[in-house]
Scaffold this motif. Structure first.
Motif, PDB file in Angstrom:
ATOM      1  N   LYS A   1       0.938  -1.097  -0.172  1.00 21.93           N
ATOM      2  CA  LYS A   1       0.037  -0.083  -0.053  1.00 21.93           C
ATOM      3  C   LYS A   1       0.744   1.435   0.012  1.00 21.93           C
ATOM      4  CE  LYS A   1      -4.475  -1.670   1.893  1.00 21.93           C
ATOM      5  NZ  LYS A   1      -5.513  -1.447   2.958  1.00 21.93           N
ATOM      6  N   GLU A   2       2.189   1.021   0.654  1.00 19.32           N
ATOM      7  CA  GLU A   2       2.944   2.095   0.677  1.00 19.32           C
ATOM      8  C   GLU A   2       3.373   2.541  -0.626  1.00 19.32           C
ATOM      9  OE1 GLU A   2       5.085   5.649   1.990  1.00 19.32           O
ATOM     10  OE2 GLU A   2       3.516   4.580   2.934  1.00 19.32           O
ATOM     11  N   SER A   3       3.982   1.299  -1.354  1.00 15.24           N
ATOM     12  CA  SER A   3       4.433   1.505  -2.789  1.00 15.24           C
ATOM     13  C   SER A   3       3.342   2.094  -3.628  1.00 15.24           C
ATOM     14  CB  SER A   3       4.967   0.221  -3.278  1.00 15.24           C
ATOM     15  OG  SER A   3       3.882  -0.771  -3.366  1.00 15.24           O
ATOM     16  N   ARG A   4       2.077   1.703  -3.470  1.00 18.58           N
ATOM     17  CA  ARG A   4       0.915   2.213  -4.478  1.00 18.58           C
ATOM     18  C   ARG A   4       0.744   3.792  -4.083  1.00 18.58           C
ATOM     19  NH1 ARG A   4      -1.558  -2.972  -3.335  1.00 18.58           N
ATOM     20  NH2 ARG A   4      -2.808  -2.002  -1.572  1.00 18.58           N
ATOM     21  N   ARG A   5       1.169   4.060  -2.717  1.00 21.14           N
ATOM     22  CA  ARG A   5       0.869   5.657  -2.653  1.00 21.14           C
ATOM     23  C   ARG A   5       1.928   6.092  -3.315  1.00 21.14           C
ATOM     24  NH1 ARG A   5       2.682   9.375   0.780  1.00 21.14           N
ATOM     25  NH2 ARG A   5       4.403   8.281   1.692  1.00 21.14           N
ATOM     26  N   GLN A   6       3.206   5.849  -3.080  1.00 21.09           N
ATOM     27  CA  GLN A   6       4.336   6.600  -3.808  1.00 21.09           C
ATOM     28  C   GLN A   6       4.165   6.581  -5.160  1.00 21.09           C
ATOM     29  OE1 GLN A   6       6.561   7.993  -2.156  1.00 21.09           O
ATOM     30  NE2 GLN A   6       6.241   7.544  -0.113  1.00 21.09           N
ATOM     31  N   ALA A   7       3.525   5.702  -5.914  1.00 22.72           N
ATOM     32  CA  ALA A   7       3.233   5.598  -7.346  1.00 22.72           C
ATOM     33  C   ALA A   7       2.221   6.592  -7.598  1.00 22.72           C
ATOM     34  CB  ALA A   7       2.566   4.282  -7.638  1.00 22.72           C
ATOM     35  N   LYS A   8       1.156   6.987  -6.822  1.00 17.85           N
ATOM     36  CA  LYS A   8       0.202   7.838  -6.792  1.00 17.85           C
ATOM     37  C   LYS A   8       0.895   9.305  -6.861  1.00 17.85           C
ATOM     38  CE  LYS A   8      -3.914   5.179  -5.284  1.00 17.85           C
ATOM     39  NZ  LYS A   8      -5.017   5.155  -4.633  1.00 17.85           N
ATOM     40  N   MET A   9       1.747   9.355  -5.736  1.00 17.91           N
ATOM     41  CA  MET A   9       2.314  10.768  -5.538  1.00 17.91           C
ATOM     42  C   MET A   9       3.236  11.011  -6.641  1.00 17.91           C
ATOM     43  SD  MET A   9       1.041  11.738  -2.962  1.00 17.91           S
ATOM     44  CE  MET A   9       2.115  13.205  -3.084  1.00 17.91           C
ATOM     45  N   ALA A  10       3.941  10.044  -7.522  1.00 16.29           N
ATOM     46  CA  ALA A  10       4.686   9.995  -8.559  1.00 16.29           C
ATOM     47  C   ALA A  10       3.813  10.698  -9.757  1.00 16.29           C
ATOM     48  CB  ALA A  10       5.455   8.880  -8.927  1.00 16.29           C
ATOM     49  N   ASP A  11       2.601  10.007  -9.806  1.00 14.97           N
ATOM     50  CA  ASP A  11       1.550  10.354 -10.810  1.00 14.97           C
ATOM     51  C   ASP A  11       1.378  11.668 -10.811  1.00 14.97           C
ATOM     52  OD1 ASP A  11       1.767   7.980 -11.929  1.00 14.97           O
ATOM     53  OD2 ASP A  11      -0.070   6.992 -10.962  1.00 14.97           O
ATOM     54  N   ARG A  12       1.026  12.121  -9.523  1.00 16.90           N
ATOM     55  CA  ARG A  12       0.500  13.512  -9.331  1.00 16.90           C
ATOM     56  C   ARG A  12       1.588  14.563  -9.343  1.00 16.90           C
ATOM     57  NH1 ARG A  12      -0.976  12.837  -4.131  1.00 16.90           N
ATOM     58  NH2 ARG A  12      -3.209  12.245  -4.924  1.00 16.90           N
ATOM     59  N   ARG A  13       3.025  14.064  -9.686  1.00 17.61           N
ATOM     60  CA  ARG A  13       4.116  15.077  -9.777  1.00 17.61           C
ATOM     61  C   ARG A  13       4.443  15.007 -11.407  1.00 17.61           C
ATOM     62  NH1 ARG A  13       5.770  13.020  -5.014  1.00 17.61           N
ATOM     63  NH2 ARG A  13       7.510  11.602  -6.082  1.00 17.61           N
ATOM     64  N   LEU A  14       3.641  14.315 -12.345  1.00 14.67           N
ATOM     65  CA  LEU A  14       3.799  14.214 -13.683  1.00 14.67           C
ATOM     66  C   LEU A  14       3.780  15.701 -14.143  1.00 14.67           C
ATOM     67  CD1 LEU A  14       2.310  10.868 -14.717  1.00 14.67           C
ATOM     68  CD2 LEU A  14       4.715  11.337 -14.668  1.00 14.67           C
ATOM     69  N   SER A  15       4.810  16.348 -14.713  1.00 17.75           N
ATOM     70  CA  SER A  15       4.718  17.504 -15.055  1.00 17.75           C
ATOM     71  C   SER A  15       3.768  17.993 -16.130  1.00 17.75           C
ATOM     72  CB  SER A  15       6.037  18.204 -15.503  1.00 17.75           C
ATOM     73  OG  SER A  15       6.334  17.270 -16.763  1.00 17.75           O
ATOM     74  N   LYS A  16       3.642  17.042 -17.089  1.00 17.08           N
ATOM     75  CA  LYS A  16       2.449  17.385 -18.369  1.00 17.08           C
ATOM     76  C   LYS A  16       1.276  17.187 -17.607  1.00 17.08           C
ATOM     77  CE  LYS A  16       5.833  17.834 -21.458  1.00 17.08           C
ATOM     78  NZ  LYS A  16       5.908  18.965 -21.835  1.00 17.08           N
ATOM     79  N   ALA A  17       0.889  16.379 -16.973  1.00 19.32           N
ATOM     80  CA  ALA A  17      -0.517  16.473 -16.263  1.00 19.32           C
ATOM     81  C   ALA A  17      -0.794  17.591 -15.367  1.00 19.32           C
ATOM     82  CB  ALA A  17      -0.599  14.935 -15.603  1.00 19.32           C
TER      83      ALA A  17
END
Length: 530
Positions: A233-249
């Motif tokens: 769950k922590e890895s999924r959370r980190q993945a979501k945070m990485a998605d949130r930091r996608l510059s284009k989006a």
């Protein structure tokens, strides 16, 4: 306040909150002063407004100074809508906020005259009278136009709200903050903190339930699996945070928010500000000329009596008595819109010239006859015409001098070779007119702010659900396949990971939602494309 996780309470008041409060006060204070407060409070409210105005001017100046070097070139580049760029004030907000602050400058005249309730040009009192009473279409247009400048004060509040959304949406949260945020509709909450605390609570509850029924080896195995589940769950959370930091989006999300906020403000300000100008095309600008027309009627009757015979004098006396009775008894209950128990009559003073048929030498007719008594009778009869003024009634009756409207009609007629001036003048208390106009303006200001924030919140939610989130998921899939072209799809990988758990371990409903991403927007199309 200190319950079990994930419940918590967090409150803070920062410098930004103080600036938001100043913007909120500046947006409503003029309407609130004239709608709910008496004339005696004008001086104090004016001092408060000046302090707030000065703070907003300084804040706007610093907003311009803190912009990075080469900001003009930056907003013309592909980074124009990046979150780091959108935090700075742009030319759109700068122009309208400067205009909103500039139209308050004429109100500083009250410090010199010590009369903050006067109807100066480019003042709220003057605009209120002109928009309602006119009497011409030009006067009505000026009144409505000034209220448009009051609507522009919403731009500062929306700017702070937009910056708050950008900060909470695209910034990486500080790890030192342990409290959760109450989920709100207008204010984003920190979902990752909420979910992390919620997951730890669920794991702890499962551990407590299982230790009472399982052996020591089973408990050890369960603890290991629980740790693995927590790590996943922590890895999924980190993945979501990485998605949130996608510059284009993030850039697209910021662009949608900025553009939508500009269009929403222009549209709603135009609706509540510019549409009332349509009434200016009507006769007299669509204004209410009741008091002015009553004086005009009195003047018409005054012109008819050009001699002093018994019949003419009786007609004049009856006309004046009837006119007085129709206006003096039209009381205005000010308790409905300000903190006062006083009952104000609309008519304050009237004069009819030439004086004849037993009238006072100065032609004043506001002298109470038998059977018609008001609290103003002594004031009317005591003051001669050359000593009557709006400031006198304002001081005596605790009114604003600007709300006292004077209507006068004059005509010169040749009677037996003598030029005779026929004149009818009356002074009215239009405090109720100013109060009701500003109360309506206050409601429009509040509803306008509410609609802008609500509309932008809905638009932002739709943009996130239909555009930003699918784009982030698509970019994540592309990056995963770019790193490892033979990687499994996200759905298969999560199903395989889920099958490693024991059948007796219950997965909460929120986790089930995460495993159904194959139906989410963008996933199927991206995987098929790759």
């Amino acid at each position: 306040l200190y319950g079990s996780p994930p419940y918590g309470f967090h409150c803070q008041f920062s410098g930004v909150n103080f600036l938001v409060c100043c913007s909120f006060i500046y947006m409503f204070i003029d309407n609130v002063r004239l709608a709910f407060f008496s004339a005696s409070s004008d001086w104090i409210v004016m001092i408060i407004t000046t302090v707030v105005w000065s703070i907003l001017v300084i804040e706007l100046l610093f907003e311009v100074l803190v912009r990075p070097e080469g900001y003009s070139a930056l907003i013309a580049s592909e980074k124009a809508y990046a979150p780091s760029t959108a935090r700075y004030i742009n030319g759109f907000h700068l122009f309208f906020e400067v205009v909103a602050l500039a139209f308050f400058v004429p109100d500083f005249r009250c410090f010199a005259s010590k009369d903050c309730g006067a109807a100066y040009n480019f003042s709220v009192v003057k605009a209120s009278l002109n928009s309602v009473l006119g009497p011409t279409a030009v006067d009505a247009f000026y009144g409505h136009f000034y209220f448009i400048t009051l609507r522009l004060r919403v731009f500062s509040l929306v700017r702070h709200w937009k910056k708050m959304w950008i900060t909470h949406t695209f910034d990486e949260p500080a790890e030192t903050k342990s409290g959760g945020y109450v989920k709100g509709y207008f204010v984003p909450y920190k979902r990752h903190v909420f979910e992390s605390l919620r997951a730890s609570t669920i794991v702890a509850k499962k551990h407590d339930n299982q230790t009472s029924t399982r052996s020591m080896d089973e408990v050890i195995d369960y603890d290991r699996e629980a740790e693995e589940e927590k790590a996943n769950k922590e890895s999924r959370r980190q993945a979501k945070m990485a998605d949130r930091r996608l510059s284009k989006a993030a850039t697209i999300g910021t662009a949608l928010m900025v553009v939508n906020s500009h269009r929403a403000m222009i549209l709603i300000v135009a609706i509540v500000g510019i549409l009332p100008l349509i009434y200016c095309a009507l006769d007299n600008g669509g204004t209410n000329g009741a008091s002015r027309n009553s004086v005009k009627v009195l003047q018409e009757n005054n012109i008819l009596i050009q001699n002093e015979n018994e019949m003419s004098c009786l007609y004049l006396e009856t006309t004046v008595s009837a006119w007085m009775a129709s206006l003096v008894n039209s009381n205005v209950n000010t308790d409905a819109y300000q903190s006062s128990d006083r009952i104000d009559t609309a008519l304050l003073w009237a004069q009819l010239l030439p004086a004849r048929c037993g009238m006072r030498e100065d032609g004043v007719i506001t002298i109470c006859p038998d059977g018609l008594e008001t609290e103003y009778c002594d004031v009317w009869s005591a003051m001669p015409a050359d000593e009557i003024s709006a400031s006198y009634f304002a001081e005596t009756l605790n009114l604003r001098s600007g709300v006292i409207a004077t209507h006068s009609f004059s005509q010169t007629i040749d009677i037996d070779g003598i030029e005779t001036v026929f004149n009818a003048t009356a002074m009215f208390n239009e405090g109720h007119t100013v109060a009701y106009a500003n109360f309506a303006s206050f409601l429009l200001q509040f509803l306008m702010l509410f609609l802008i924030v609500l509309g932008l919140t809905v638009l932002r939610g739709d943009a996130g659900h239909l555009v930003i989130d699918p784009l982030r998921r698509m970019l994540k899939i592309v990056l995963r396949y770019a790193t490892n072209p033979l990687a499994q799809t996200e759905t298969k990988r999560k199903k395989k990971s889920r099958s490693m758990y024991d059948d007796d371990i219950t997965i909460d409903s929120d986790s089930d939602v995460e495993y159904s991403e194959k139906n989410e927007l963008g996933n199927y199309e991206t995987e098929q494309l790759i």
